[in-house]
Write a protein that holds these residues in place. Sequence first.
Motif, PDB file in Angstrom:
ATOM      1  N   PRO A 155      62.900  64.710   5.089  1.00 57.27           N
ATOM      2  CA  PRO A 155      62.971  63.690   4.040  1.00 57.27           C
ATOM      3  C   PRO A 155      62.842  64.315   2.654  1.00 57.27           C
ATOM      4  N   PRO A 156      63.299  63.612   1.608  1.00 59.77           N
ATOM      5  CA  PRO A 156      63.226  64.152   0.246  1.00 59.77           C
ATOM      6  C   PRO A 156      61.826  64.022  -0.343  1.00 59.77           C
ATOM      7  N   LEU A 157      60.859  64.584   0.338  1.00 60.72           N
ATOM      8  CA  LEU A 157      59.464  64.497  -0.066  1.00 60.72           C
ATOM      9  C   LEU A 157      58.802  65.859   0.043  1.00 60.72           C
ATOM     10  N   ASP A 158      57.712  66.032  -0.694  1.00 60.82           N
ATOM     11  CA  ASP A 158      56.896  67.232  -0.510  1.00 60.82           C
ATOM     12  C   ASP A 158      56.067  67.044   0.759  1.00 60.82           C
ATOM     13  N   ALA A 159      55.944  68.101   1.552  1.00 55.26           N
ATOM     14  CA  ALA A 159      55.252  67.996   2.834  1.00 55.26           C
ATOM     15  C   ALA A 159      54.201  69.095   2.952  1.00 55.26           C
ATOM     16  N   ARG A 160      52.971  68.699   3.290  1.00 50.94           N
ATOM     17  CA  ARG A 160      51.889  69.652   3.562  1.00 50.94           C
ATOM     18  C   ARG A 160      51.513  69.507   5.038  1.00 50.94           C
ATOM     19  N   LEU A 161      51.512  70.614   5.750  1.00 50.63           N
ATOM     20  CA  LEU A 161      51.175  70.564   7.173  1.00 50.63           C
ATOM     21  C   LEU A 161      49.741  70.075   7.349  1.00 50.63           C
ATOM     22  N   LEU A 162      49.566  69.078   8.209  1.00 53.96           N
ATOM     23  CA  LEU A 162      48.236  68.543   8.501  1.00 53.96           C
ATOM     24  C   LEU A 162      47.698  69.110   9.805  1.00 53.96           C
ATOM     25  N   PHE A 163      48.480  69.027  10.872  1.00 55.72           N
ATOM     26  CA  PHE A 163      48.061  69.607  12.149  1.00 55.72           C
ATOM     27  C   PHE A 163      49.274  69.802  13.049  1.00 55.72           C
ATOM     28  N   GLU A 164      49.093  70.636  14.067  1.00 53.50           N
ATOM     29  CA  GLU A 164      50.079  70.810  15.121  1.00 53.50           C
ATOM     30  C   GLU A 164      49.349  70.695  16.446  1.00 53.50           C
ATOM     31  N   MET A 165      49.832  69.806  17.305  1.00 53.52           N
ATOM     32  CA  MET A 165      49.166  69.556  18.587  1.00 53.52           C
ATOM     33  C   MET A 165      50.175  69.584  19.722  1.00 53.52           C
ATOM     34  N   PRO A 166      49.754  70.048  20.909  1.00 51.93           N
ATOM     35  CA  PRO A 166      50.648  70.046  22.077  1.00 51.93           C
ATOM     36  C   PRO A 166      50.665  68.672  22.747  1.00 51.93           C
ATOM     37  N   PHE A 167      51.771  68.329  23.355  1.00 52.24           N
ATOM     38  CA  PHE A 167      51.862  67.070  24.081  1.00 52.24           C
ATOM     39  C   PHE A 167      50.971  67.105  25.331  1.00 52.24           C
ATOM     40  N   ALA A 168      50.428  65.946  25.657  1.00 49.14           N
ATOM     41  CA  ALA A 168      49.612  65.795  26.866  1.00 49.14           C
ATOM     42  C   ALA A 168      50.226  64.700  27.733  1.00 49.14           C
ATOM     43  N   LEU A 169      50.010  64.819  29.034  1.00 50.10           N
ATOM     44  CA  LEU A 169      50.494  63.815  29.972  1.00 50.10           C
ATOM     45  C   LEU A 169      49.411  62.761  30.161  1.00 50.10           C
ATOM     46  N   VAL A 170      49.834  61.507  30.208  1.00 50.68           N
ATOM     47  CA  VAL A 170      48.895  60.396  30.346  1.00 50.68           C
ATOM     48  C   VAL A 170      49.314  59.540  31.534  1.00 50.68           C
ATOM     49  N   TYR A 171      48.345  59.246  32.417  1.00 52.45           N
ATOM     50  CA  TYR A 171      48.646  58.426  33.592  1.00 52.45           C
ATOM     51  C   TYR A 171      47.378  57.688  34.027  1.00 52.45           C
ATOM     52  N   PRO A 172      47.502  56.665  34.879  1.00 49.86           N
ATOM     53  CA  PRO A 172      46.321  55.885  35.284  1.00 49.86           C
ATOM     54  C   PRO A 172      45.392  56.682  36.200  1.00 49.86           C
ATOM     55  N   LYS A 173      44.130  56.332  36.158  1.00 55.85           N
ATOM     56  CA  LYS A 173      43.170  56.945  37.089  1.00 55.85           C
ATOM     57  C   LYS A 173      43.581  56.630  38.533  1.00 55.85           C
ATOM     58  N   HIS A 175      45.948  58.167  40.093  1.00 55.12           N
ATOM     59  CA  HIS A 175      47.372  58.505  40.276  1.00 55.12           C
ATOM     60  C   HIS A 175      47.489  59.747  41.176  1.00 55.12           C
ATOM     61  N   ALA A 176      48.649  59.893  41.807  1.00 51.91           N
ATOM     62  CA  ALA A 176      48.883  61.046  42.682  1.00 51.91           C
ATOM     63  C   ALA A 176      48.727  62.373  41.950  1.00 51.91           C
ATOM     64  N   LEU A 177      48.936  62.367  40.635  1.00 48.51           N
ATOM     65  CA  LEU A 177      48.831  63.604  39.854  1.00 48.51           C
ATOM     66  C   LEU A 177      47.389  64.098  39.741  1.00 48.51           C
ATOM     67  N   ASP A 178      46.428  63.242  40.045  1.00 53.20           N
ATOM     68  CA  ASP A 178      45.017  63.658  39.977  1.00 53.20           C
ATOM     69  C   ASP A 178      44.723  64.841  40.893  1.00 53.20           C
ATOM     70  N   GLY A 179      45.455  64.940  41.988  1.00 45.65           N
ATOM     71  CA  GLY A 179      45.188  66.000  42.954  1.00 45.65           C
ATOM     72  C   GLY A 179      45.777  67.343  42.570  1.00 45.65           C
ATOM     73  N   GLN A 180      46.555  67.407  41.496  1.00 48.96           N
ATOM     74  CA  GLN A 180      47.182  68.669  41.093  1.00 48.96           C
ATOM     75  C   GLN A 180      46.297  69.444  40.128  1.00 48.96           C
ATOM     76  N   GLN A 181      46.306  70.766  40.313  1.00 46.41           N
ATOM     77  CA  GLN A 181      45.498  71.617  39.453  1.00 46.41           C
ATOM     78  C   GLN A 181      46.014  71.607  38.019  1.00 46.41           C
ATOM     79  N   ARG A 182      47.323  71.549  37.869  1.00 49.22           N
ATOM     80  CA  ARG A 182      47.928  71.448  36.540  1.00 49.22           C
ATOM     81  C   ARG A 182      49.169  70.580  36.638  1.00 49.22           C
ATOM     82  N   VAL A 183      49.606  70.064  35.482  1.00 46.19           N
ATOM     83  CA  VAL A 183      50.783  69.182  35.458  1.00 46.19           C
ATOM     84  C   VAL A 183      51.838  69.782  34.527  1.00 46.19           C
ATOM     85  N   THR A 184      53.107  69.614  34.931  1.00 50.94           N
ATOM     86  CA  THR A 184      54.225  70.188  34.183  1.00 50.94           C
ATOM     87  C   THR A 184      55.278  69.117  33.924  1.00 50.94           C
ATOM     88  N   TRP A 185      56.309  69.505  33.186  1.00 51.48           N
ATOM     89  CA  TRP A 185      57.392  68.573  32.909  1.00 51.48           C
ATOM     90  C   TRP A 185      58.187  68.254  34.176  1.00 51.48           C
TER      91      TRP A 185
END
Length: 303
Positions: A155-173, A175-185
């Motif tokens: 955009p035609p604006l001045d920009a100052r970096l505030l933060f950079e964060m990695p995406f996280a996976l979100v699912y209900p308690k 869920h089948a994914l609870d049994g996995q040691q790690r989760v991937t795409w």
Amino acid sequence: MNPTLRQMRAFVALAKTGNFTLAAQSMHVTQSALSGLIKELEQTLEAKVVDRSTRRIVLTDIGRELYPLFSQMIDDLDGALANVADHTRLKKGIVRIAAPQLLSCTLLPGVIAAYRQAWPDIEVHLGDTGVESVIARVLSGEADFGIGPEREPAPPLDARLLFEMPFALVYPKGHALDGQQRVTWKDVARYPFISLQGQFTERLLGEVHASLDISLREVPVKPAKEVTFMTTALAMASAGLGITVCLPYAEPLAKLYGLVMRPLEEPVLSRRFFVYTRPGRSLSPAAESFIQFLHGFVEPTQR
């Protein structure tokens, strides 16, 4: 004919007190210095403003005419300077922020509360809106600054970096994914994926598909449902309608929905958020101080 502010202050002090000694004391100058300022004023005006005697001073006709004018000018100026001082000392001011709805209901309330505790005299107005509207609010002047993700095109604006964060996976308690040691795409591709409409999904899926191996591209990650707000995606995930991804700053809200948030790997994708301001426009002391406070508040979360 341009009397100086000091000359006018000396004359008003003398007119109020009626005495050179008292007037000099009120201005924290010597009596001779005050007398010199009155003489300079009379020379500048080419007219006498006071008649002097051994006991007291009397305003001339011109002096009586000038006194209320000079007094009002000085009062107005002192009031304006005091107002500026209140702003610079953060005793007065308004901060107007435009921010996405999810950021507005997770990270920012805590920042605003902590800031108000430090600077109770500053008003902070938070405009929660859709991501796409943040830039428009800043450009229109409706907000002093906006907080939002990196946009393409920039955009035609001045920009100052505030933060950079990695995406996280979100699912209900539970869920089948609870049994996995790690989760991937690859895991995301196995379940109904709830995502956001617009550039969020387009950029995210483009990065995912560009990073994944050939075998997974045959079963690409794609949204089963698209919504406008991340709060809706979280609520739908909580109801068992699918899984979603978001940034870690939303964890308090995810917990309220009874959701599990876990780091998402292979690939690790992140998103940068910026503070956007109009180019060539100076921020008020209050707005600038809030931005500095915001950076200090966010930095510990990224360590």
